[in-house]
Scaffold this motif. Structure first.
Motif: not given
Length: 169
Positions: A18-20, A63-74, A34-44
């Motif tokens: 998860l990139i959050l 809820y968003l982060i639980e049981k993930r392999e990796k969370v990258v917080l921005v 928010i600005h960063v993930v908005e730009r990333m949402q259209n990336m492959t």
């Protein structure tokens, strides 16, 4: 197609990584995540990577982060350094070594992460890609929409750092 129940992505539809991006767009550089993930949402991105604008929805951070392999917080990260400085913090560095200076969103994410640790549903790895803000509204409680030039100019570097963390071969 992901399954949604009452606006929440169901657990079986979650991706491993998860990139959050979190923050508040009304307080200048506090909205960098928010600005960063908005730009990333259209990336492959790799198929096991999910990008979410978490905004200020601290009540669902656990809820968003639980049981993930990796969370990258921005997020904006206050250290007292030069505005625009990009940081990479491990979970331990984020939780233990950064006492005192915190933005509101940092504190709320920390609470969410600690809650998942207590519940034993915490992500296996958490990495924080942060940027030193110039203005977050906490100084004078005045809304300023948009990023400072020092922070705006670093978005490509932040995206590169996030991709480095999220790209799993």
């Amino acid at each position: 197609m992901p399954h949604i129940w009452k606006g929440i992505l169901l657990m079986e539809d979650r991706k491993k990584i998860l990139i959050l991006g979190i923050g508040n767009l009304l307080f200048g550089d506090e909205g960098i995540g928010i600005h960063v993930v908005e730009r990333m949402q259209n990336m492959t991105l790799p198929p096991d990577v999910e990008v979410i604008d978490g905004g200020m929805a601290s009540n669902i951070f656990p809820y968003l982060i639980e049981k993930r392999e990796k969370v990258v917080l921005v997020d904006a990260i206050k250290t007292g350094g030069h505005p625009g400085t990009v940081y990479r913090l491990s979970e331990n560095e984020f939780l233990e070594t950064r006492q005192g200076l915190r933005t509101t969103q940092e504190s709320e994410f920390e609470d969410a992460l600690r809650a998942t640790i207590v519940m034993k549903t915490n992500p296996k790895e958490v990495v924080v890609i942060g940027i030193e803000p110039e203005y977050t509204g906490e100084e004078d409680h005045v809304c300023r929409i948009g990023l400072s030039p020092a922070v705006e100019s670093r978005i490509p570097e932040i995206i590169e750092a996030v991709l480095k963390e999220a790209w799993v071969e």
